[in-house]
Design a protein around this motif. Structure first.
Motif, PDB file in Angstrom:
ATOM      1  N   ARG A 232       0.825  -1.210   0.000  1.00 12.29           N
ATOM      2  CA  ARG A 232       0.000   0.000   0.000  1.00 12.29           C
ATOM      3  C   ARG A 232       0.863   1.266   0.000  1.00 12.29           C
ATOM      4  NH1 ARG A 232      -4.617  -2.117   4.345  1.00 12.29           N
ATOM      5  NH2 ARG A 232      -6.143  -2.784   2.758  1.00 12.29           N
ATOM      6  N   VAL A 233       1.911   1.259   0.806  1.00 11.93           N
ATOM      7  CA  VAL A 233       2.800   2.428   0.868  1.00 11.93           C
ATOM      8  C   VAL A 233       3.511   2.632  -0.465  1.00 11.93           C
ATOM      9  CG1 VAL A 233       4.904   3.332   1.934  1.00 11.93           C
ATOM     10  CG2 VAL A 233       3.113   2.360   3.372  1.00 11.93           C
ATOM     11  N   ASP A 234       3.946   1.561  -1.100  1.00 12.67           N
ATOM     12  CA  ASP A 234       4.612   1.676  -2.404  1.00 12.67           C
ATOM     13  C   ASP A 234       3.666   2.226  -3.465  1.00 12.67           C
ATOM     14  OD1 ASP A 234       6.986   0.747  -1.416  1.00 12.67           O
ATOM     15  OD2 ASP A 234       6.737  -1.298  -2.150  1.00 12.67           O
ATOM     16  N   LYS A 235       2.403   1.752  -3.428  1.00  8.53           N
ATOM     17  CA  LYS A 235       1.407   2.269  -4.381  1.00  8.53           C
ATOM     18  C   LYS A 235       1.158   3.760  -4.118  1.00  8.53           C
ATOM     19  CE  LYS A 235       0.374  -1.679  -6.415  1.00  8.53           C
ATOM     20  NZ  LYS A 235       0.587  -1.934  -7.874  1.00  8.53           N
ATOM     21  N   TYR A 262      -2.612   7.461  10.208  1.00  8.14           N
ATOM     22  CA  TYR A 262      -1.983   6.142  10.182  1.00  8.14           C
ATOM     23  C   TYR A 262      -1.191   5.957   8.889  1.00  8.14           C
ATOM     24  CZ  TYR A 262      -1.469   1.063  10.338  1.00  8.14           C
ATOM     25  OH  TYR A 262      -0.959  -0.217  10.334  1.00  8.14           O
ATOM     26  N   PHE A 263      -1.745   6.467   7.781  1.00  8.43           N
ATOM     27  CA  PHE A 263      -1.039   6.410   6.499  1.00  8.43           C
ATOM     28  C   PHE A 263       0.278   7.167   6.584  1.00  8.43           C
ATOM     29  CE2 PHE A 263      -0.504   8.920   2.454  1.00  8.43           C
ATOM     30  CZ  PHE A 263       0.203   7.932   1.785  1.00  8.43           C
ATOM     31  N   SER A 264       0.238   8.359   7.167  1.00 11.98           N
ATOM     32  CA  SER A 264       1.449   9.173   7.287  1.00 11.98           C
ATOM     33  C   SER A 264       2.499   8.471   8.146  1.00 11.98           C
ATOM     34  CB  SER A 264       1.102  10.532   7.891  1.00 11.98           C
ATOM     35  OG  SER A 264       2.257  11.344   7.989  1.00 11.98           O
ATOM     36  N   LYS A 265       2.027   7.820   9.207  1.00  8.97           N
ATOM     37  CA  LYS A 265       2.940   7.101  10.099  1.00  8.97           C
ATOM     38  C   LYS A 265       3.612   5.935   9.361  1.00  8.97           C
ATOM     39  CE  LYS A 265       2.976   4.442  14.400  1.00  8.97           C
ATOM     40  NZ  LYS A 265       2.137   3.938  15.538  1.00  8.97           N
ATOM     41  N   GLY A 272      11.070   7.296   5.673  1.00 10.53           N
ATOM     42  CA  GLY A 272      11.797   8.255   6.490  1.00 10.53           C
ATOM     43  C   GLY A 272      11.291   9.673   6.437  1.00 10.53           C
ATOM     44  N   VAL A 273      10.260   9.923   5.622  1.00  7.23           N
ATOM     45  CA  VAL A 273       9.660  11.262   5.531  1.00  7.23           C
ATOM     46  C   VAL A 273       8.153  11.101   5.482  1.00  7.23           C
ATOM     47  CG1 VAL A 273      11.622  12.333   4.356  1.00  7.23           C
ATOM     48  CG2 VAL A 273       9.815  11.246   3.004  1.00  7.23           C
TER      49      VAL A 273
END
Length: 285
Positions: A232-235, A262-265, A272-273
């Motif tokens: 999900r984060v890669d997408k 939660y997405f931002s975390k 790292g950002v």
């Protein structure tokens, strides 16, 4: 008293050219003691079903002792050999087929050169389907091709069900476990944007959650939960780069995160950002 040798084969009267699937011929034989074939290769698929007796099938450097109720599958250009038992030679039937979809269908059934054997002692449908294919070809009617293909599909379906039952019983080969994990990866890769859970995935695929998670981690070195989060984060990272008109919240929702915080975390955990910082970096390039 020794069994008398017999051999019977019937060919497809109207084999179609360059079709997706074509049954070439089917047959049945009571072999003589130590009847041997090979080492040799074929240019078509060949499935044998052992009706009675014993013998040994050799492929890929492995030998398999087979008896009544067992099947062995030979793929094109695969170097194989097989020999009947000295005192109890096998009586078997077979079917030969080819076509552009043949390999995919055999693979879908769960069979491959590393897993060419199917133990089918409790499945009474399989020998019946072999006989139906023989009867369809022997009729020499215009529908012989269609009927034989239909029975072949049913036969492969029975093999697939038999192999799946073995998996559920805990008899899992390395090839089969890899296939199960690939199913899970495909599920996650296509459903990541939906509110899915690992419990839902396990139920959908028909496996126990703990069992599927253990197998998944053994093959991928990651748990299904971690794999899904990273996916999900890669997408999201891709959308942050390529869809600048979308807000952070819209991107989060698009990849299955329904809580922007939660997405931002999770994004910061992997890259790292924050998502906003990452987007600003992209805009400044």
């Amino acid at each position: 008293m020794p069994k008398s040798e017999s051999y019977y084969v019937v060919s497809n009267p109207l084999p179609s050219q360059e079709s997706e699937l074509t049954v070439l011929f089917a047959g049945e034989s009571q072999t003589k003691p130590e009847h041997r074939l090979g080492p040799k290769v074929y240019d078509y698929f060949l499935i044998h079903y052992v009706i009675s007796g014993k013998g040994v099938f050799s492929s890929q450097g492995e030998e398999y002792e087979l008896s009544a109720g067992d099947s062995f599958v030979i793929e094109p250009e695969q170097l194989i050999s097989y020999v009947s038992d000295e005192t109890d030679p096998w009586h078997y039937c077979w079917i030969a087929f080819t076509g552009t979809q043949a390999a995919a269908l055999v693979s879908l059934a769960g069979v491959n050169p590393l897993q060419p054997i199917i133990h089918t002692k409790r499945n009474r449908h399989i020998p019946v389907l072999f006989r139906h294919i023989q009867q369809a070809l022997r009729s020499k009617k215009a529908n012989a091709q269609l009927k034989s293909i239909g029975y072949l599909h049913l036969l492969l379906g029975e093999y697939c069900e038999t192999l799946s039952a073995s998996t559920l019983a805990g008899v899992v080969t390395e090839v089969e476990s890899d296939r199960i994990v690939q199913q899970a990866i495909h599920y996650l890769s296509t459903q990541y944007a939906e509110p899915i859970t690992i419990e839902l995935m396990a139920e959908s695929l028909g496996y126990n959650r703990a069992y599927l998670s253990r197998m998944f981690k053994r093959h991928t070195k990651a748990t299904p939960v971690t794999f899904l989060l990273k996916l999900r984060v890669d997408k999201a990272r891709l959308l942050l780069r390529e869809r600048l008109e979308l807000t952070i919240e819209q991107i989060a929702s698009s990849v299955g995160f329904y809580d922007p915080l939660y997405f931002s975390k999770q994004f910061r955990r992997w890259y790292g950002v924050s998502p906003s910082e990452y987007r600003n970096q992209i805009k400044s390039l």
